[in-house]
Design a protein around this motif. Structure first.
Motif, short mmCIF file in Angstrom:
data_model
loop_
_atom_site.label_atom_id
_atom_site.label_comp_id
_atom_site.label_asym_id
_atom_site.label_seq_id
_atom_site.Cartn_x
_atom_site.Cartn_y
_atom_site.Cartn_z
N ARG A 108 0.84 -1.20 0.00
CA ARG A 108 0.00 0.00 0.00
C ARG A 108 0.87 1.26 0.00
NH1 ARG A 108 -2.22 3.59 3.47
NH2 ARG A 108 -1.04 2.72 5.20
N ARG B 33 1.75 6.57 -6.76
CA ARG B 33 0.70 7.51 -7.14
C ARG B 33 1.15 8.95 -6.92
NH1 ARG B 33 -2.89 5.27 -4.55
NH2 ARG B 33 -2.92 6.50 -2.65
N GLU B 34 1.83 9.19 -5.79
CA GLU B 34 2.33 10.54 -5.53
C GLU B 34 3.36 10.95 -6.58
OE1 GLU B 34 3.81 10.36 -1.60
OE2 GLU B 34 1.84 10.60 -0.63
N GLU C 50 2.31 1.70 -3.40
CA GLU C 50 1.32 2.25 -4.34
C GLU C 50 1.09 3.74 -4.09
OE1 GLU C 50 -2.11 -0.13 -3.78
OE2 GLU C 50 -1.34 -1.85 -4.92
N ILE C 51 1.07 4.13 -2.80
CA ILE C 51 0.90 5.55 -2.48
C ILE C 51 2.06 6.36 -3.01
CG2 ILE C 51 0.82 7.19 -0.57
CD1 ILE C 51 -0.76 5.10 1.01
N ARG C 52 3.29 5.84 -2.80
CA ARG C 52 4.47 6.55 -3.31
C ARG C 52 4.44 6.64 -4.83
NH1 ARG C 52 7.08 3.77 1.01
NH2 ARG C 52 7.65 2.06 -0.38
#
Length: 294
Positions: free
Chosen positions: A118, A125-126, A121-123
């Motif tokens: 997760r 997306r950022e 994925e956040i990194r």
């Protein structure tokens, strides 16, 4: 009292005690002590320490001494392996607890993997959002620069148009002054044109404004054609003799409808002669544009 002094019935059956037992035991002990002393004196009389003598031997020819005997190094002691007692076998409760602990560890590891995924994925997306913002900012900057260039070019064109317009207006004023001067000169020379005529010749040589309509009115009654929904235009060049007789015709621009083109050509052939203009003359070349509905 008399009863207490009487011998007991059981004691009368024992043997009588021997006389002189203590004295015999003492004589035997003394004899043994004397024997031990005599033996120790005899041993010391026969044992004596002999005198020691030391001598050195020398050979006529020098000889090297043999290497001293070396004892092999002792092997290191082998580690003593103690027999470990076998661990006690776990019971059902311990096995269940161990299984639950393994399941809990696996779940914790799974949660860690999901959390790591997760976060990744956040990194990601950022990172994509950052790249998108940078791209949008770059496009906005480029669009702004492009618009600035367009505005600059537009201002430059407006300035140029103003200059060109001013130059054209000045040229037009000069041309108007020249024409006015020319008209005055032509009027003095006997020109026959109208007051608003723009020509430079003394007499007009082209047809009048209504002459083309008069020619079409002469030709149209000879046209045989079924008028449909379309309204094609045929452009024809007609060469005429000075007396108005038609010499030849030529289709300059077909209308797209071959039947209409042929109908116009047949009508011109039937007409044969064209009317004269208001000045009594007939232009040598006339270009006509004819259509079914006018």
């Amino acid at each position: 009292m008399q009863n207490s002094l009487l011998p007991m019935p059981g004691l009368s059956l024992r043997p009588p005690q021997a006389v002189g037992m203590g004295r015999g035991f003492g004589f035997a002990l003394a004899a043994h002590v004397l024997l031990v002393v005599a033996l120790s004196l005899s041993v010391q009389w026969h044992s004596s320490t002999p005198e020691a003598f030391e001598a050195e031997l020398w050979s006529a020819v020098p000889q090297a001494a043999a290497p001293a005997l070396t004892q092999p190094e002792p092997e290191p002691p082998k580690p003593v392996v103690e027999d470990k007692p076998e661990p006690p076998k776990p019971n059902v409760q311990e096995l269940q607890a161990q299984r639950e602990a393994e399941i809990a560890i696996a779940k914790a590891k799974k949660r860690e993997e999901l959390e790591a995924k997760r976060l990744a994925e956040i990194r990601e997306r950022e990172k994509k959002e950052k790249l998108e913002k940078e791209r949008e900012a770059k496009e906005a900057r480029e669009a702004k620069e492009k618009q600035a260039k367009l505005d600059k070019a537009k201002l430059e064109k407006q300035e140029k148009d103003k200059k060109d317009k001013a130059a054209k207006e000045a040229e037009a004023r000069q041309e108007a002054a020249r024409k006015d001067m020319l008209k005055r000169l032509q009027g003095l020379a006997g020109a026959t044109g109208a007051a608003d005529a723009t020509g430079t010749a003394q007499q007009s040589s082209g047809p009048s404004a209504g002459y083309a309509g008069r020619i079409k009115a002469r030709i149209r009654p000879n046209i045989v054609f079924d008028v449909g929904a379309t309204n094609p235009v045929a452009e024809i060049e007609v060469r005429v003799a000075p007396d108005g007789h038609i010499i030849s015709k030529k289709l300059l621009k077909p209308s797209g409808d071959a039947d209409w083109d042929r109908a116009v050509e047949r009508a011109i052939d039937k007409t044969e002669t064209l009317p004269r203009d208001i000045d009594g003359r007939v232009p040598p070349v006339i270009v006509l544009s004819l259509r079914p509905r006018e």
